[in-house]
Each structure stands twice: as structure tokens, then as C-alpha cells.
Design a protein around this motif. Sequence first.
Motif, PDB file in Angstrom:
ATOM      1  N   TRP A  82       0.879  -1.188   0.404  1.00  0.00           N
ATOM      2  CA  TRP A  82      -0.169  -0.659   0.171  1.00  0.00           C
ATOM      3  C   TRP A  82       0.496   1.274   0.056  1.00  0.00           C
ATOM      4  O   TRP A  82       0.465   2.666  -0.747  1.00  0.00           O
ATOM      5  CB  TRP A  82      -0.566   0.024   0.870  1.00  0.00           C
ATOM      6  N   HIS A  83       1.510   1.177   1.060  1.00  0.00           N
ATOM      7  CA  HIS A  83       2.898   3.031   1.252  1.00  0.00           C
ATOM      8  C   HIS A  83       3.531   2.648  -0.137  1.00  0.00           C
ATOM      9  O   HIS A  83       4.219   3.210  -0.508  1.00  0.00           O
ATOM     10  CB  HIS A  83       3.504   2.350   2.863  1.00  0.00           C
ATOM     11  N   GLY A  84       4.209   1.665  -0.994  1.00  0.00           N
ATOM     12  CA  GLY A  84       4.732   1.860  -2.054  1.00  0.00           C
ATOM     13  C   GLY A  84       3.881   2.045  -3.077  1.00  0.00           C
ATOM     14  O   GLY A  84       4.771   2.583  -4.997  1.00  0.00           O
ATOM     15  N   GLY A  86       1.780   4.103  -3.012  1.00  0.00           N
ATOM     16  CA  GLY A  86       1.938   6.371  -2.590  1.00  0.00           C
ATOM     17  C   GLY A  86       1.130   6.254  -1.449  1.00  0.00           C
ATOM     18  O   GLY A  86       0.126   7.332  -1.479  1.00  0.00           O
ATOM     19  N   GLY A  87      -0.139   5.156  -1.019  1.00  0.00           N
ATOM     20  CA  GLY A  87      -0.871   5.078   0.037  1.00  0.00           C
ATOM     21  C   GLY A  87      -0.960   5.464   0.986  1.00  0.00           C
ATOM     22  O   GLY A  87       0.057   5.129   1.489  1.00  0.00           O
ATOM     23  N   ARG A  88      -1.683   5.738   1.780  1.00  0.00           N
ATOM     24  CA  ARG A  88      -0.757   6.762   3.538  1.00  0.00           C
ATOM     25  C   ARG A  88      -1.900   5.713   4.648  1.00  0.00           C
ATOM     26  O   ARG A  88      -2.845   5.363   3.861  1.00  0.00           O
ATOM     27  CB  ARG A  88      -0.976   7.891   3.977  1.00  0.00           C
ATOM     28  N   GLY A  89      -1.596   6.436   5.397  1.00  0.00           N
ATOM     29  CA  GLY A  89      -1.677   5.179   6.614  1.00  0.00           C
ATOM     30  C   GLY A  89      -2.407   3.287   6.535  1.00  0.00           C
ATOM     31  O   GLY A  89      -1.309   3.490   6.095  1.00  0.00           O
ATOM     32  N   LEU A  90      -3.705   2.715   6.482  1.00  0.00           N
ATOM     33  CA  LEU A  90      -4.032   1.167   6.156  1.00  0.00           C
ATOM     34  C   LEU A  90      -4.906   1.704   4.539  1.00  0.00           C
ATOM     35  O   LEU A  90      -6.255   2.182   5.160  1.00  0.00           O
ATOM     36  CB  LEU A  90      -4.028   1.091   7.404  1.00  0.00           C
ATOM     37  N   PRO A  91      -4.619   0.493   4.264  1.00  0.00           N
ATOM     38  CA  PRO A  91      -5.527   0.563   3.252  1.00  0.00           C
ATOM     39  C   PRO A  91      -7.075   0.193   3.713  1.00  0.00           C
ATOM     40  O   PRO A  91      -7.997   0.934   3.002  1.00  0.00           O
ATOM     41  CB  PRO A  91      -5.011  -0.481   2.501  1.00  0.00           C
ATOM     42  N   GLN A  92      -7.480  -0.559   4.915  1.00  0.00           N
ATOM     43  CA  GLN A  92      -8.749  -0.585   5.056  1.00  0.00           C
ATOM     44  C   GLN A  92      -9.546   0.599   5.808  1.00  0.00           C
ATOM     45  O   GLN A  92     -10.628   0.652   5.878  1.00  0.00           O
ATOM     46  CB  GLN A  92      -9.401  -2.100   6.419  1.00  0.00           C
ATOM     47  N   HIS A  93      -8.034   2.203   5.916  1.00  0.00           N
ATOM     48  CA  HIS A  93      -8.651   2.958   6.057  1.00  0.00           C
ATOM     49  C   HIS A  93      -9.423   3.782   5.511  1.00  0.00           C
ATOM     50  O   HIS A  93      -9.718   5.127   5.627  1.00  0.00           O
ATOM     51  CB  HIS A  93      -7.775   3.541   7.390  1.00  0.00           C
ATOM     52  N   ALA A  94      -8.832   3.539   4.119  1.00  0.00           N
ATOM     53  CA  ALA A  94      -9.218   4.834   3.011  1.00  0.00           C
ATOM     54  C   ALA A  94     -10.327   4.176   2.713  1.00  0.00           C
ATOM     55  O   ALA A  94     -10.619   3.003   2.348  1.00  0.00           O
ATOM     56  CB  ALA A  94      -7.904   4.020   1.791  1.00  0.00           C
ATOM     57  N   SER A  95     -10.857   5.040   1.140  1.00  0.00           N
ATOM     58  CA  SER A  95     -12.147   5.178   1.015  1.00  0.00           C
ATOM     59  C   SER A  95     -11.854   3.742  -0.529  1.00  0.00           C
ATOM     60  O   SER A  95     -10.572   3.828  -0.815  1.00  0.00           O
ATOM     61  CB  SER A  95     -12.169   6.791  -0.079  1.00  0.00           C
ATOM     62  N   ALA A  97     -12.449   4.893  -3.129  1.00  0.00           N
ATOM     63  CA  ALA A  97     -12.485   4.990  -4.212  1.00  0.00           C
ATOM     64  C   ALA A  97     -10.586   4.514  -4.275  1.00  0.00           C
ATOM     65  O   ALA A  97     -10.204   3.823  -5.840  1.00  0.00           O
ATOM     66  CB  ALA A  97     -12.903   5.898  -4.183  1.00  0.00           C
ATOM     67  N   GLU A  98     -10.376   5.143  -3.185  1.00  0.00           N
ATOM     68  CA  GLU A  98      -8.659   5.312  -3.503  1.00  0.00           C
ATOM     69  C   GLU A  98      -7.942   3.663  -3.585  1.00  0.00           C
ATOM     70  O   GLU A  98      -7.007   3.365  -3.411  1.00  0.00           O
ATOM     71  CB  GLU A  98      -7.815   6.179  -2.153  1.00  0.00           C
ATOM     72  N   GLN A  99      -8.934   2.740  -2.576  1.00  0.00           N
ATOM     73  CA  GLN A  99      -8.109   1.622  -3.172  1.00  0.00           C
ATOM     74  C   GLN A  99      -8.680   0.844  -4.622  1.00  0.00           C
ATOM     75  O   GLN A  99      -7.756   0.242  -4.756  1.00  0.00           O
ATOM     76  CB  GLN A  99      -9.816   0.605  -1.561  1.00  0.00           C
ATOM     77  N   TRP A 100      -9.846   1.292  -5.365  1.00  0.00           N
ATOM     78  CA  TRP A 100      -9.610   1.233  -6.325  1.00  0.00           C
ATOM     79  C   TRP A 100      -8.489   1.094  -7.510  1.00  0.00           C
ATOM     80  O   TRP A 100      -7.589   1.107  -8.381  1.00  0.00           O
ATOM     81  CB  TRP A 100     -10.827   0.850  -7.022  1.00  0.00           C
ATOM     82  N   GLN A 101      -8.129   2.446  -6.807  1.00  0.00           N
ATOM     83  CA  GLN A 101      -6.904   3.183  -7.253  1.00  0.00           C
ATOM     84  C   GLN A 101      -6.077   2.166  -7.309  1.00  0.00           C
ATOM     85  O   GLN A 101      -4.768   2.843  -8.699  1.00  0.00           O
ATOM     86  CB  GLN A 101      -7.075   4.491  -7.070  1.00  0.00           C
ATOM     87  N   ARG A 102      -5.388   2.150  -6.104  1.00  0.00           N
ATOM     88  CA  ARG A 102      -4.491   1.522  -5.847  1.00  0.00           C
ATOM     89  C   ARG A 102      -3.995   0.475  -6.679  1.00  0.00           C
ATOM     90  O   ARG A 102      -3.336  -0.075  -6.627  1.00  0.00           O
ATOM     91  CB  ARG A 102      -3.648   1.649  -4.644  1.00  0.00           C
ATOM     92  N   ALA A 103      -4.987   0.013  -6.360  1.00  0.00           N
ATOM     93  CA  ALA A 103      -5.764  -1.971  -7.455  1.00  0.00           C
ATOM     94  C   ALA A 103      -5.459  -1.484  -8.940  1.00  0.00           C
ATOM     95  O   ALA A 103      -4.484  -2.641  -9.007  1.00  0.00           O
ATOM     96  CB  ALA A 103      -6.960  -3.048  -6.738  1.00  0.00           C
ATOM     97  N   ARG A 104      -5.542  -0.694  -8.830  1.00  0.00           N
ATOM     98  CA  ARG A 104      -5.463  -0.701 -11.080  1.00  0.00           C
ATOM     99  C   ARG A 104      -3.929   0.111 -10.695  1.00  0.00           C
ATOM    100  O   ARG A 104      -3.595  -0.199 -11.731  1.00  0.00           O
ATOM    101  CB  ARG A 104      -5.958   0.081 -10.912  1.00  0.00           C
ATOM    102  N   GLN A 105      -3.722   0.567 -10.142  1.00  0.00           N
ATOM    103  CA  GLN A 105      -2.122   0.525 -10.272  1.00  0.00           C
ATOM    104  C   GLN A 105      -0.887  -0.422  -9.954  1.00  0.00           C
ATOM    105  O   GLN A 105      -0.292  -1.255 -10.812  1.00  0.00           O
ATOM    106  CB  GLN A 105      -1.168   1.837  -8.904  1.00  0.00           C
ATOM    107  N   LEU A 106      -1.181  -1.331  -9.152  1.00  0.00           N
ATOM    108  CA  LEU A 106      -0.627  -2.696  -8.687  1.00  0.00           C
ATOM    109  C   LEU A 106      -1.353  -3.427  -9.743  1.00  0.00           C
ATOM    110  O   LEU A 106      -0.187  -4.060 -10.677  1.00  0.00           O
ATOM    111  CB  LEU A 106      -1.018  -3.233  -7.480  1.00  0.00           C
ATOM    112  N   TYR A 107      -2.471  -3.960 -10.567  1.00  0.00           N
ATOM    113  CA  TYR A 107      -2.471  -4.396 -11.348  1.00  0.00           C
ATOM    114  C   TYR A 107      -2.093  -3.825 -12.877  1.00  0.00           C
ATOM    115  O   TYR A 107      -1.589  -4.972 -13.577  1.00  0.00           O
ATOM    116  CB  TYR A 107      -3.848  -3.891 -11.985  1.00  0.00           C
ATOM    117  N   ALA A 108      -1.342  -2.598 -13.088  1.00  0.00           N
ATOM    118  CA  ALA A 108      -0.584  -2.243 -14.445  1.00  0.00           C
ATOM    119  C   ALA A 108       0.559  -2.853 -13.717  1.00  0.00           C
ATOM    120  O   ALA A 108       1.294  -2.935 -14.975  1.00  0.00           O
ATOM    121  CB  ALA A 108      -0.828  -0.357 -14.414  1.00  0.00           C
ATOM    122  N   GLN A 109       1.156  -2.898 -12.799  1.00  0.00           N
ATOM    123  CA  GLN A 109       2.415  -3.065 -12.835  1.00  0.00           C
ATOM    124  C   GLN A 109       2.906  -3.998 -12.467  1.00  0.00           C
ATOM    125  O   GLN A 109       3.521  -4.905 -13.014  1.00  0.00           O
ATOM    126  CB  GLN A 109       3.057  -2.361 -10.887  1.00  0.00           C
TER     127      GLN A 109
END
Length: 126
Positions: A82-84, A86-95, A97-109
Motif C-alpha cells: 500500500w505504501h509502495g 503511494g497510499g497513506r495509513g492503512l488500506p482498510q481506512h482508505a476510501s 475509491a482510493e482502494q480501487w485506484q491503488r489496485a489498478r496501479q498494482l494490476y498495471a505494474q
Amino acid sequence: MSNARSLGRGLNRIKLGTRAAVIATTLAASVGGGLALSQPASAGTNADHFLSAVIPCESGGNPHAVNSIGAGGLFQFLPSTWHGLGGRGLPQHASVAEQWQRARQLYAQAGTSPWYASKPCWGHRI
């Protein structure tokens, strides 16, 4: 040079090339924390289709879910991943929308590799 010798050298090059590819893929996967078996990451629709299949397998649809090793959110991100991304805090506390955004980033990588352990669940859904 005989055709047999030429063919043999060609096969050796293929074997060496395959070994190098396997080693490089394994190294990249181990550094990234996933397995080398994945689909190539592609355009957004494929990502969303895949990620929609992953959610019930990883979190049961609960954006606040946390598993026994500390992975959290819809997609069960490890805090370090999550932090890698660019997420801050913990994923379960994020919106969501942000969880989806980070998941799309990870999938792209990394394609499907980060979620390979749950493939028996999502594999038939995609």
C-alpha cells in the motif's frame, strides 16, 4: 556445419534464453512479492473486470476487512505494498475509491500476480 549441429545450437540458445527469462521473471516476482505466474496487465476495462472478480475472494466485499497477516481493504493490500503505491495509513481506512485506484496501479505494474494465492476463487470468474 551440419543441419543437426545447427539445430542443436539453436535449441541450446532457446534453452538458455528460456532459463534466463525464467530466472529474470522469478527474480522480479520475488522482489515484487508475487508469483511469476500472471496475466499481462492491460487496459482499464480488463483491470476492472479482473479486480471485480478478486474482491469477493479477498475481502468478501468488505472495504474494512483485515486478515490474520495484516493485509487489509477490498483487495487485501499488505501495508508495505500500500505504501509502495503511494497510499497513506492503512488500506482498510482508505476510501473505496482510493482502494480501487491503488489496485489498478498494482494490476498495471504486476498483473494478476499479487492475487495469485486466491486464484482458485477468482480464476473461474474472469
